[in-house]
Design a protein around this motif. Structure first.
Motif, PDB file in Angstrom:
ATOM      1  N   PRO A   1       0.811  -1.225   0.000  1.00 10.35           N
ATOM      2  CA  PRO A   1       0.000   0.000   0.000  1.00 10.35           C
ATOM      3  C   PRO A   1       0.840   1.268   0.000  1.00 10.35           C
ATOM      4  N   ALA A   2       1.933   1.265   0.766  1.00 13.78           N
ATOM      5  CA  ALA A   2       2.793   2.450   0.797  1.00 13.78           C
ATOM      6  C   ALA A   2       3.408   2.716  -0.572  1.00 13.78           C
ATOM      7  N   GLU A   3       3.851   1.664  -1.259  1.00 11.76           N
ATOM      8  CA  GLU A   3       4.450   1.824  -2.587  1.00 11.76           C
ATOM      9  C   GLU A   3       3.418   2.277  -3.614  1.00 11.76           C
ATOM     10  N   ILE A   4       2.216   1.713  -3.536  1.00 11.73           N
ATOM     11  CA  ILE A   4       1.163   2.076  -4.490  1.00 11.73           C
ATOM     12  C   ILE A   4       0.749   3.527  -4.290  1.00 11.73           C
ATOM     13  N   ALA A   5       0.591   3.939  -3.041  1.00  8.81           N
ATOM     14  CA  ALA A   5       0.244   5.340  -2.760  1.00  8.81           C
ATOM     15  C   ALA A   5       1.343   6.272  -3.253  1.00  8.81           C
ATOM     16  N   ALA A   6       2.598   5.902  -3.006  1.00  3.27           N
ATOM     17  CA  ALA A   6       3.713   6.742  -3.448  1.00  3.27           C
ATOM     18  C   ALA A   6       3.747   6.848  -4.970  1.00  3.27           C
TER      19      ALA A   6
ATOM     20  N   ALA B   1      -5.175  -8.316  -5.456  1.00  5.25           N
ATOM     21  CA  ALA B   1      -6.040  -8.569  -4.300  1.00  5.25           C
ATOM     22  C   ALA B   1      -7.228  -7.616  -4.368  1.00  5.25           C
ATOM     23  N   ARG B   2      -8.212  -7.867  -3.512  1.00  4.66           N
ATOM     24  CA  ARG B   2      -9.364  -6.947  -3.416  1.00  4.66           C
ATOM     25  C   ARG B   2      -9.757  -6.712  -1.957  1.00  4.66           C
ATOM     26  N   ASP B   3      -8.810  -6.801  -1.059  1.00  7.68           N
ATOM     27  CA  ASP B   3      -9.037  -6.582   0.365  1.00  7.68           C
ATOM     28  C   ASP B   3      -9.318  -5.101   0.615  1.00  7.68           C
ATOM     29  N   PRO B   4     -10.509  -4.749   1.124  1.00  2.31           N
ATOM     30  CA  PRO B   4     -10.809  -3.337   1.381  1.00  2.31           C
ATOM     31  C   PRO B   4      -9.813  -2.651   2.305  1.00  2.31           C
TER      32      PRO B   4
ATOM     33  N   ALA C   1      -8.024   0.842   1.664  1.00  7.79           N
ATOM     34  CA  ALA C   1      -8.171   1.925   2.643  1.00  7.79           C
ATOM     35  C   ALA C   1      -6.822   2.534   2.987  1.00  7.79           C
ATOM     36  N   GLU C   2      -5.786   1.694   3.126  1.00 15.81           N
ATOM     37  CA  GLU C   2      -4.465   2.231   3.452  1.00 15.81           C
ATOM     38  C   GLU C   2      -3.911   3.062   2.297  1.00 15.81           C
ATOM     39  N   VAL C   3      -4.081   2.578   1.063  1.00 15.67           N
ATOM     40  CA  VAL C   3      -3.604   3.343  -0.094  1.00 15.67           C
ATOM     41  C   VAL C   3      -4.305   4.691  -0.157  1.00 15.67           C
TER      42      VAL C   3
END
Length: 301
Positions: free
Chosen positions: A32-37, A63-66, A70-72
């Motif tokens: 999530p941190a990498e995707i957001a960045a 994946a499809r985990d909410p 949410a973290e992204v």
């Protein structure tokens, strides 16, 4: 079709996707941190929209985990960088048949089939401005995998997206998918302004030649907004072609890993190159705020 280039263009960056690309490039974001960045990097390079999938941080698979979404989304929103969020709703329609001689039961290792509400759980929770709606069923590469989206499923998903106040981006992978999108609009489950993405060059979908793109664009209703992209080596040429056809464009590591021969790309580098192409053609880039205004998107954060 007369040549009517688009003079006000937005760029969408599809930052990671769900395919098996992490083994081919260490630039593909996974956590999530990498995707957001990656989404923030794309926005700073000129992308008005970030199209987001999530991946299992341990395996790198789609994946499809909410909770991952949410973290992204939280990281992007907390960054202060403005970008329109476009979350995929394509996961949950994956069917892998057992074999050519015994198709049922399906292969559990690759099949992920869930209902409309579960496919949209992260959208209902996070309320992005946009989410995707894959408009059709098609073979998708080799083997026994089928991307499965029945008319009933699409209608149910579109109705839920409409009730949430989220704008669907209708993903058109082949010529008939445009007709299916028009049928959904006629059913009253998609509101104006309609937004579609022409997904070209994907195996067993519409090829990415100029003639096929023209045939599809000629049949897009005049009051619809469209973007277009091609996968692989034609991604950047399609940045110019989409603008020439009167549309907007998409780039990103979901669709293409390379900036040039032997040079692995980052999302930021692909957006920068696409932005240079747009400006070099005499067009200007739309900001996220302008995209929201044009597409009547609701920002709820």
């Amino acid at each position: 079709m007369p040549l009517t280039p688009n003079r006000d263009v937005f760029i969408t960056c599809a930052v990671t996707g769900s395919g098996d690309t992490t083994s081919r490039s260490d630039k593909v974001p996974v956590t999530p941190a990498e995707i957001a960045a990656a989404a923030i990097e794309a926005a700073e390079a000129g992308a008005a929209i970030a199209h987001i999938h999530v991946r299992d941080p341990e395996t790198g698979k789609g994946a499809r985990d909410p909770k991952l979404y949410a973290e992204v989304v939280e990281r992007i929103r907390d960054s202060g960088v403005d970008v329109v969020l476009n979350l995929t709703a394509g996961m949950g329609g994956d069917l892998v048949l057992g074999s050519t001689e015994a198709p049922f039961p399906p292969d559990p290792s690759g099949t992920d089939m869930v209902g409309a509400t579960e496919r949209l759980a992260h959208v209902a929770e996070l309320l992005p401005e946009i989410c995707t709606l894959d408009c059709g069923t098609m073979n998708f590469g080799e083997g026994d995998y089928v991307m499965t989206n029945t008319p009933a499923m699409l209608k149910a998903m579109a109705r839920q997206i409409q009730a949430l106040g989220v704008r669907p981006e209708i993903e058109v992978f082949d010529t008939g998918h445009l007709l299916l999108a028009q049928w959904l609009k006629a059913q009253g489950v998609i509101d104006d302004p309609v937004m579609i993405q022409l997904c070209m060059g994907i195996p067993w979908g519409a090829p990415d030649d100029i003639g096929t793109l023209k045939a599809i664009v000629d049949n897009v209703p005049r009051d619809w907004t469209f973007s277009a992209f091609s996968i692989g080596r034609n991604q950047l040429p399609y940045a110019a072609l989409a603008v020439l056809a009167g549309g907007n464009l998409r780039v990103g590591l979901e669709d293409n890993l390379w900036l040039g021969k032997g040079e692995l790309a980052t999302n930021g580098a692909l957006v920068t190159r696409a932005a240079d192409i747009v400006r070099g053609m005499g067009s200007r880039l739309l900001t996220p705020a302008e995209v929201r205004a044009n597409l009547k998107l609701e920002r709820r954060w």
